[in-house]
Design a protein around this motif. Structure first.
Motif, short mmCIF file in Angstrom:
data_model
loop_
_atom_site.label_atom_id
_atom_site.label_comp_id
_atom_site.label_asym_id
_atom_site.label_seq_id
_atom_site.Cartn_x
_atom_site.Cartn_y
_atom_site.Cartn_z
N GLY A 5 -33.03 32.24 -23.60
CA GLY A 5 -33.35 30.99 -22.94
C GLY A 5 -34.82 30.66 -23.01
N THR A 6 -35.31 29.93 -22.01
CA THR A 6 -36.70 29.49 -21.98
C THR A 6 -37.56 30.46 -21.19
OG1 THR A 6 -36.42 28.24 -19.94
CG2 THR A 6 -35.87 27.10 -22.01
N ALA A 7 -38.85 30.13 -21.14
CA ALA A 7 -39.78 30.94 -20.32
C ALA A 7 -39.34 30.93 -18.86
CB ALA A 7 -41.20 30.41 -20.47
N LEU A 8 -38.76 29.81 -18.40
CA LEU A 8 -38.29 29.74 -17.01
C LEU A 8 -37.13 30.69 -16.78
CD1 LEU A 8 -38.38 28.54 -14.20
CD2 LEU A 8 -36.98 26.62 -15.04
N SER A 61 -44.40 22.64 -13.63
CA SER A 61 -44.83 22.05 -14.91
C SER A 61 -43.65 21.44 -15.66
CB SER A 61 -45.49 23.14 -15.78
OG SER A 61 -46.66 23.63 -15.17
N ASN A 62 -42.52 21.24 -14.91
CA ASN A 62 -41.32 20.61 -15.46
C ASN A 62 -40.63 21.43 -16.54
OD1 ASN A 62 -41.58 18.24 -13.82
ND2 ASN A 62 -43.23 17.55 -15.20
N ALA A 63 -40.72 22.75 -16.42
CA ALA A 63 -39.97 23.60 -17.34
C ALA A 63 -38.48 23.54 -17.03
CB ALA A 63 -40.47 25.04 -17.23
N LYS A 64 -37.66 23.75 -18.04
CA LYS A 64 -36.21 23.71 -17.89
C LYS A 64 -35.63 25.11 -18.10
CE LYS A 64 -36.58 19.20 -17.73
NZ LYS A 64 -36.49 18.48 -16.43
N ALA A 65 -34.44 25.30 -17.56
CA ALA A 65 -33.69 26.54 -17.77
C ALA A 65 -32.38 26.21 -18.44
CB ALA A 65 -33.45 27.25 -16.44
N TYR A 66 -31.96 27.09 -19.35
CA TYR A 66 -30.71 26.89 -20.07
C TYR A 66 -29.89 28.17 -20.01
CZ TYR A 66 -32.82 22.70 -22.04
OH TYR A 66 -33.42 21.46 -22.19
N ILE A 67 -28.59 27.99 -19.71
CA ILE A 67 -27.67 29.12 -19.70
C ILE A 67 -26.51 28.76 -20.62
CG2 ILE A 67 -26.14 30.57 -18.30
CD1 ILE A 67 -27.92 29.93 -15.90
N ASN A 68 -26.30 29.60 -21.64
CA ASN A 68 -25.27 29.31 -22.64
C ASN A 68 -25.44 27.94 -23.26
OD1 ASN A 68 -24.04 31.79 -22.46
ND2 ASN A 68 -22.42 31.13 -21.06
N LYS A 89 -26.63 25.26 -22.00
CA LYS A 89 -26.51 24.14 -21.08
C LYS A 89 -27.67 24.16 -20.10
CE LYS A 89 -23.43 22.17 -17.56
NZ LYS A 89 -22.14 22.35 -16.84
N GLU A 90 -28.30 23.00 -19.86
CA GLU A 90 -29.42 22.95 -18.94
C GLU A 90 -28.93 23.13 -17.50
OE1 GLU A 90 -32.87 19.87 -17.32
OE2 GLU A 90 -31.89 19.47 -19.25
N TYR A 91 -29.67 23.97 -16.75
CA TYR A 91 -29.35 24.24 -15.36
C TYR A 91 -30.57 23.94 -14.50
CZ TYR A 91 -24.83 26.67 -15.65
OH TYR A 91 -23.50 26.98 -15.80
N ASN A 92 -30.30 23.52 -13.27
CA ASN A 92 -31.35 23.51 -12.25
C ASN A 92 -31.34 24.89 -11.63
OD1 ASN A 92 -32.93 23.32 -9.95
ND2 ASN A 92 -32.31 21.22 -9.50
N ILE A 93 -32.35 25.67 -11.92
CA ILE A 93 -32.35 27.08 -11.50
C ILE A 93 -32.26 27.23 -9.99
CG2 ILE A 93 -34.84 27.48 -11.22
CD1 ILE A 93 -32.52 29.78 -13.19
N LEU A 94 -32.69 26.19 -9.24
CA LEU A 94 -32.67 26.26 -7.78
C LEU A 94 -31.28 26.04 -7.22
CD1 LEU A 94 -35.92 24.26 -6.95
CD2 LEU A 94 -35.62 26.72 -7.14
N PRO A 151 -22.96 34.69 -8.81
CA PRO A 151 -22.93 35.44 -10.05
C PRO A 151 -22.13 34.78 -11.16
CG PRO A 151 -21.59 36.51 -8.35
CD PRO A 151 -22.38 35.44 -7.68
N LEU A 152 -21.11 33.97 -10.81
CA LEU A 152 -20.34 33.34 -11.87
C LEU A 152 -21.19 32.34 -12.65
CD1 LEU A 152 -16.89 32.78 -10.10
CD2 LEU A 152 -17.51 34.51 -11.79
N ASP A 153 -22.01 31.58 -11.90
CA ASP A 153 -22.87 30.61 -12.57
C ASP A 153 -23.91 31.30 -13.45
OD1 ASP A 153 -22.89 28.50 -9.65
OD2 ASP A 153 -21.59 28.45 -11.41
N LEU A 154 -24.31 32.51 -13.05
CA LEU A 154 -25.33 33.23 -13.80
C LEU A 154 -24.73 34.16 -14.85
CD1 LEU A 154 -27.99 34.21 -11.13
CD2 LEU A 154 -28.30 32.70 -13.06
N GLY A 155 -23.40 34.17 -14.93
CA GLY A 155 -22.75 35.13 -15.83
C GLY A 155 -23.24 35.03 -17.25
N GLY A 156 -23.36 33.78 -17.75
CA GLY A 156 -23.81 33.63 -19.13
C GLY A 156 -25.20 34.17 -19.34
N LEU A 157 -26.09 33.93 -18.36
CA LEU A 157 -27.46 34.43 -18.47
C LEU A 157 -27.47 35.95 -18.45
CD1 LEU A 157 -30.49 33.95 -18.54
CD2 LEU A 157 -30.47 33.81 -16.05
#
Length: 643
Positions: free
Chosen positions: A592-595, A613-620, A622-627, A632-638
């Motif tokens: 994924g990204t640095a975030l 700094s408006n960094a994005k997070a991606y899991i599998n 797909k962009e996610y709002n990390i907050l 654990p199911l949502d984070l499973g891909g990560l």
């Protein structure tokens, strides 16, 4: 907060609170087990019902997880006791009281610096091992080596020794291993509870653990370890045959937390003047015999005995140093030997000053000592040869001559008896030598005392490591990876053999950079070179680092400088890279990204800085709002992507 976290950003708006489960994942606890620090909740009876007295199904893997320090060689650093010394402890009533109890218990042997506590501890390991009805385990703390200054390493070493001697007891680590993998070795409470359960339910008789130099354990894990040690004598533990013997200096915090007569039997070595003096006398007599043999003068140096006895400050280290100076003398005349002993300062600080003042090249001696003080582990002579010689303008390994035949002698000539060389590794002669050099709250005396600053020493070693990783040889042909994306062990071993300082530099440059504190950004332009995305130089050191930190993890070549800085927790570097611009949302195929990386590493300040700094997070993909990650199911891909 340390330097790895994003400094001034800590005063910005706090992140919204994540759910409890999500927070546990961001911290890196993948088990999702709310009782992750309570191993007592594990039901080891299930394993006995399936295996009787057989070992756990993961016996080999558990042992490998626990073997994270070479505890045997750490003990071998300690000098052999002179025959007849140390026996006063085994004859002491408090020692007999502790050993004779049929319940758990703690014996704390305290003594001042230089009183031979480590030699005593090593002697007691051997002495206790003669008891056929006891399992004896040990660990020797030392604050000059990372794997010797953390309580989890001590507990892992003790469990490794216990399970090696009683294989079936390994089942008590089984559930912790299955729930957390090797991460269970990072938790003091979990390791302690495994130890207690193994001894309580193992039917193995007395288990005796000798732990030396508790005062050299780093503070955070020391406090937790002491809390458990103090609980040994509580009524609820009366059925456990677990005994600890610990040595330390009589420091206030240890005395406060460990010194209660209700929980601890204390043997005050600092008060045993007669016994210590008798042992010092034996060391002197043995030392004189050794000198007579060395100089070929049997019976001819007896006159030194009284001189040494009247000059000794009752510390073994003082006597040992003076005897070594006598051995290293170029003149064995009575006048010279008498002069050496009679003019030797009575205090250790003054003696250390005199030893270093004799160096003909003090600036070279200082460079070696600075490296020794800051090094994450003792360097070999070959590694020290490189570290000592390299400069920023070194272009290649060819500029650094291979270890010259007389380099060991060079080190000794520069630093005298202030350092010891054991198995081609360089150590300070004693913990008091380290304390003599490092700046304290009060000004030092002379040209050496309190003249080394930890921050500046780490800066020097960071500069050395980065300069080495910048050499032209590392600009091509990095260690190979296999078809599964994992770094090949043989490739790394070949590289380490060919480039002697690569292993140390790749694994520790970031630690020294961090510990340079406010000086670290002086090296920013140099780390740009070794962290240039996609460059062969970047891949060379990163693959060596990755192999040692995540040997089973897949390695990809698509990391950016921002990603590696986020992984390493380099807050000031991340801030600078954000200011310089660039693709903040560049994505690694698997990571994924640095975030993503900052969140996975559990660095909240770093995560906050990237979010602002408006960094994005991606899991599998797909962009996610990390907050808004809830569980654990949502984070499973990560999580899967880190395997």
């Amino acid at each position: 907060m340390d330097d790895r976290q994003a400094g001034k950003h800590s005063e910005r708006l706090p992140l919204p609170q994540l759910s409890t489960t999500a927070n546990s994942y961001i911290r890196g606890d993948r088990s999702g087990n709310k009782d992750s620090n309570n191993i007592n909740s594990f039901n080891t009876n299930n394993y006995y019902s399936h295996g009787g007295t057989s070992s756990s199904p993961n016996y080999a893997k558990n042992l490998q997880c626990l073997y994270i320090s070479d505890y045997g060689s750490h003990r071998s650093r300690v000098r052999e006791p002179v025959e007849g010394t140390c026996t006063w402890v085994t004859e002491h009533q408090k020692y007999k009281e502790w050993l004779g109890k049929e319940t758990s218990g703690l014996l704390w042997l305290s003594a001042d610096p230089g009183y031979g506590k480590s030699v005593m501890a090593s002697f007691l390991v051997t002495h206790l091992a003669i008891r056929r009805d006891a399992i004896v385990c040990f660990f020797f703390f030392k604050d000059d080596f990372e794997e010797q200054r953390i309580a989890t390493f001590a507990l892992c070493a003790i469990l490794h020794q216990l399970f090696m001697q009683r294989k079936p007891l390994c089942v008590h680590a089984e559930e912790a291993f299955e729930a957390k993998g090797k991460r269970f070795t990072e938790e003091v409470d979990t390791l302690w509870n495994i130890l207690v359960e193994a001894v309580a339910g193992g039917g193995c008789g007395d288990v005796i653990c000798v732990v030396d130099a508790l005062n050299e354990c780093e503070e955070v894990t020391q406090a937790r370890f002491i809390r458990h040690l103090a609980s040994l004598s509580k009524p609820q533990n009366s059925h456990i045959r677990l005994k600890f013997l610990v040595t330390s200096r009589p420091y206030h915090n240890i005395e406060r937390d460990l010194g209660s007569p209700a929980t601890t039997i204390r043997l005050k070595g600092e008060g045993e003047v007669k016994a210590i003096t008798a042992d010092v006398t034996r060391v002197i007599e043995e030392g004189i015999k050794s000198l007579e043999s060395y100089w070929g003068r049997p019976g001819g140096l007896g006159y030194l005995r009284d001189l040494l006895l009247t000059s000794a400050d009752r510390t073994f280290i003082w006597v040992s140093l003076v005897l070594e100076i006598l051995r290293d003398s170029h003149d064995d005349s009575r006048e010279e030997f008498t002069n050496i002993v009679s003019t030797a300062p009575h205090g250790l600080a003054e003696l250390y000053t005199k030893i270093l003042d004799r160096s003909v090249h003090p600036h070279k001696a200082r460079r070696i000592l600075e490296i020794v003080v800051a090094a994450a582990r003792p360097l070999t002579l070959r590694e020290m040869n490189v570290a000592f010689k390299i400069r920023r303008d070194s272009s290649g390994v060819k500029d650094l001559r291979e270890l010259p035949a007389g380099f060991e002698r060079t080190v000794k000539n520069l630093c005298g008896n202030f350092v010891r060389i054991i198995d081609s590794k360089i150590f300070q002669v004693h913990q008091t030598a380290r304390e003599f050099l490092i700046k304290g709250p009060s000004p030092g005396q002379g040209n050496w005392q309190y003249t080394l600053c930890q921050k500046d020493s780490n800066f020097s070693l960071a500069d050395i490591c980065i300069s080495y990783l910048s050499l032209e040889e590392f600009g091509n042909d990095p260690p190979a990876i296999n078809t599964y994306g994992r770094v090949q062990k043989k490739a790394v071993e070949n590289y380490d053999q060919k480039y002697v300082f690569l292993d140390y530099a790749a694994r520790h440059w970031a630690d020294h950079f961090r510990d340079s504190q406010d000086r670290q950004m002086e090296l920013f332009e140099f780390i740009r070179l070794i962290c240039e995305a996609g460059s062969e130089r970047f891949l060379t050191w990163l693959r060596v680092y990755w192999f040692n930190s995540r040997p089973a993890g897949r390695f990809l070549a698509d990391w950016t400088h921002l990603m590696i800085a986020s992984w390493l927790g380099q807050g000031a570097v991340v801030e600078r890279l954000l200011e310089d611009g660039g693709d903040i949302n560049a994505r690694s195929q698997r990571y994924g990204t640095a975030l993503n990386i900052a969140a996975f590493r559990g660095n909240e300040d770093m995560t906050r800085m990237l979010l602002q700094s408006n960094a994005k997070a991606y899991i599998n993909g797909k962009e996610y709002n990390i907050l808004q990650v809830k569980g654990p199911l949502d984070l499973g891909g990560l999580m899967d992507s880190w395997q």
